[in-house]
Enzyme design. Structure first.
Site, mmCIF file in Angstrom:
data_model
loop_
_atom_site.group_PDB
_atom_site.id
_atom_site.type_symbol
_atom_site.label_atom_id
_atom_site.label_comp_id
_atom_site.label_asym_id
_atom_site.label_seq_id
_atom_site.Cartn_x
_atom_site.Cartn_y
_atom_site.Cartn_z
ATOM 1 C CG ASP A 13 -1.770 -1.361 1.398
ATOM 2 O OD1 ASP A 13 -2.205 -1.746 0.372
ATOM 3 O OD2 ASP A 13 -1.938 -1.944 2.432
ATOM 4 C CG HIS A 41 -1.450 -2.018 -7.668
ATOM 5 N ND1 HIS A 41 -0.670 -2.842 -8.397
ATOM 6 C CD2 HIS A 41 -0.974 -2.376 -6.322
ATOM 7 C CE1 HIS A 41 0.206 -3.424 -7.687
ATOM 8 N NE2 HIS A 41 -0.083 -3.255 -6.366
HETATM 9 P P1 IMP Z 1 -2.749 -12.738 1.628
HETATM 10 O O1 IMP Z 1 -1.703 -12.011 0.715
HETATM 11 O O2 IMP Z 1 -3.983 -12.410 1.341
HETATM 12 O O3 IMP Z 1 -2.148 -14.015 1.703
HETATM 13 O O4 IMP Z 1 -2.341 -11.977 2.825
HETATM 14 C C1 IMP Z 1 -1.005 -12.259 3.575
HETATM 15 C C2 IMP Z 1 -0.762 -10.786 4.442
HETATM 16 O O5 IMP Z 1 -0.349 -9.721 3.309
HETATM 17 C C3 IMP Z 1 -1.968 -10.162 5.249
HETATM 18 O O6 IMP Z 1 -1.213 -9.367 6.302
HETATM 19 C C4 IMP Z 1 -2.331 -9.023 4.150
HETATM 20 O O7 IMP Z 1 -3.129 -7.920 4.843
HETATM 21 C C5 IMP Z 1 -1.348 -8.422 3.431
HETATM 22 N N1 IMP Z 1 -1.376 -8.251 2.166
HETATM 23 C C6 IMP Z 1 -1.820 -8.925 1.059
HETATM 24 N N2 IMP Z 1 -1.922 -8.138 0.006
HETATM 25 C C7 IMP Z 1 -1.841 -6.864 0.631
HETATM 26 C C8 IMP Z 1 -1.771 -5.472 -0.338
HETATM 27 O O8 IMP Z 1 -1.906 -5.453 -1.317
HETATM 28 N N3 IMP Z 1 -1.429 -4.544 0.532
HETATM 29 C C9 IMP Z 1 -1.145 -4.500 1.867
HETATM 30 N N4 IMP Z 1 -0.934 -5.734 2.664
HETATM 31 C C10 IMP Z 1 -1.223 -6.918 1.803
#
Ligand code: IMP
Length: 424
Positions: A13, A41
């Site tokens: 982010d 994004h």
């Molecule tokens: P997952 O990628 O959905 O398996 O989530 C794993 C970790 O990555 C969690 O803490 C999510 O909040 C974080 N996360 C996944 N995608 C994003 C993103 O695009 N921005 C910020 N955090 C993310």
């Protein structure tokens, strides 16, 4: 050398979408190398705001071909929705999007398992988009790839095998009901016609483009501190957002990379669980969240907020080899009396020399801060570095020094034109 890697240097982010969109003006190709629809994004064009989850942020520049690389995991429903949304907004996707035949698919059972595991095991705070379970299947060598959508019999056979195993897990381990194989087979067999035109050998395509001297942006998702190898494991995502991931996630050689651009906010945020040394669980944190609109672009969750962590960022700079540092959302700090940078960690009374990625240590460190006078004014009118208030420049310079990366661009608002490129 034509490949520029643009990656998130913190916990995601950071505002990569805006930076990729900006650089895509001068690029021929923008290629996403990892992650899936967990990303969000945001790109602001005029008064309009677009949030892309799977499609590369180069979609808004007509001359750009956009590539989804083999390292990405694709939910075809999410992909088709996003394509339809862009087409409805007047942006042509047809003829401009290429998807690697080797990219893996996210199936409904991946999303189901993602949500169940969050409820029953260690809570990571995932986005629930099925990312982890899809990468598990990839590395177990049972995954279903995009190319499998083009052969209905192969798809049916692989789905049957996979769902048989998933049903055992769902019913016997988690006490859930069985998945209906036939419903999934018939739903996913329909994707062949819709997706066929986009599927190709993108690694081959990128090699040809490299030979022709085309300018390529490799776009990362999430952030380096969420990297499955280099992040704050197990509170990470299941891919490699770090610069190394660009080569494996696109099938391009490291020797083709000319530049690594790391994007970081002027403060820090994190969504989901896991260590966050500079987190502010107080009114200042709340103020950063409110002023910075820190709510997830994918899930809408409030983001955790804290001061810029130069210890974590120096680690990120070294792991990624950041040659150009982009600082976004500097304007969020406009009205703060003072601003801080974490320049060291103390652990049991001793100063740590490097960023510890083990959670047990990170949970018990005390951040050491350097405090700076705030600039207390809007940055809206500033178009050059010299026009920034002295306090803002002092802050930026300290931040780059402690990060050990050369500052290249400061973003002072969401619009394309609210970016200040530093003289090199
Ligand atoms: P997952 O990628 O959905 O398996 O989530 C794993 C970790 O990555 C969690 O803490 C999510 O909040 C974080 N996360 C996944 N995608 C994003 C993103 O695009 N921005 C910020 N955090 C993310």
């Amino acid at each position: 050398m034509p490949v520029q890697i643009i990656l998130g240097a913190q916990w995601g982010d950071e505002g990569k979408g805006k930076v990729v969109d900006m650089l895509a003006q001068h690029a021929d190709i923008v290629a996403r190398y990892q992650g899936g629809a967990n990303a969000g994004h945001t790109v602001c064009i005029g008064e309009k705001q677009y949030v892309l989850h799977l499609l590369p942020s180069g979609m808004f520049h007509e001359q750009c071909t956009c590539v989804i690389g083999n390292g990405v995991v694709i939910d075809p429903n999410a992909l088709m929705d996003e394509i339809a949304q862009l087409e409805a907004a007047g942006i042509t996707v047809h003829g401009r999007l290429l998807i690697s035949h080797n990219a893996h698919l996210i199936m409904p059972y991946h999303k189901q398992l993602d949500v169940i595991r969050e409820q029953t095991g260690t809570r990571i705070g995932t986005t629930g988009r099925g990312i982890g379970p899809a990468y598990i299947d990839k590395f177990m060598r049972v995954g279903i790839r995009i190319v499998d959508l083009l052969d209905r019999d192969t798809l049916a056979r692989k789905l049957k095998q996979n769902i048989e195993e998933k049903n055992q897990i769902l019913t016997k381990v988690y006490g859930e009901t069985r998945i209906d194989v036939d419903a999934i087979i018939s739903e996913y067999q329909e994707f062949d016609k819709q997706i066929d035109e986009y599927i190709t050998d993108t690694s081959f395509y990128l090699h040809q483009a490299l030979r022709q001297g085309k300018r390529i942006i490799a776009e990362g998702a999430q952030g380096a501190l969420l990297d499955v190898d280099h992040g704050t494991y197990p509170f990470v995502t299941s891919s490699n957002p770090t610069s190394g991931g660009a080569c494996t996630g696109l099938g391009i050689p490291p020797t083709s990379v000319s530049e690594v651009i790391g994007v970081a906010k002027a403060y820090c945020t994190r969504v989901g669980e896991g260590p966050f040394p500079t987190e502010l669980d107080d009114a200042t944190g709340e103020r950063l969240r409110t002023v910075g609109h820190e709510f997830g672009a994918t899930t809408g969750r409030p983001r955790r907020c804290g001061w810029y962590d130069a210890v974590a960022m120096q680690y990120s700079s070294h792991v990624n080899g950041i040659q150009k540092l982009v600082i976004t959302k500097l304007d969020v700090l406009n009205e703060f009396e003072t601003v801080r940078i974490c320049i060291g960690y103390e652990f049991h009374g001793k100063r740590l020399r490097s960023f510890p990625t083990d959670v047990a240590t990170l949970d018990h460190i005390t951040p050491v801060y350097e405090e700076f006078e705030g600039w207390k004014r809007s940055l809206a009118g500033a178009t050059t570095y010299e026009e920034l208030p002295l306090q803002a420049r002092t802050y930026l310079e300290a931040l780059a020094r402690h990060t050990d990366a050369p500052l290249w661009l400061a973003s002072v608002g969401p619009r394309r034109d609210q970016s200040i490129v530093l003289p090199s």
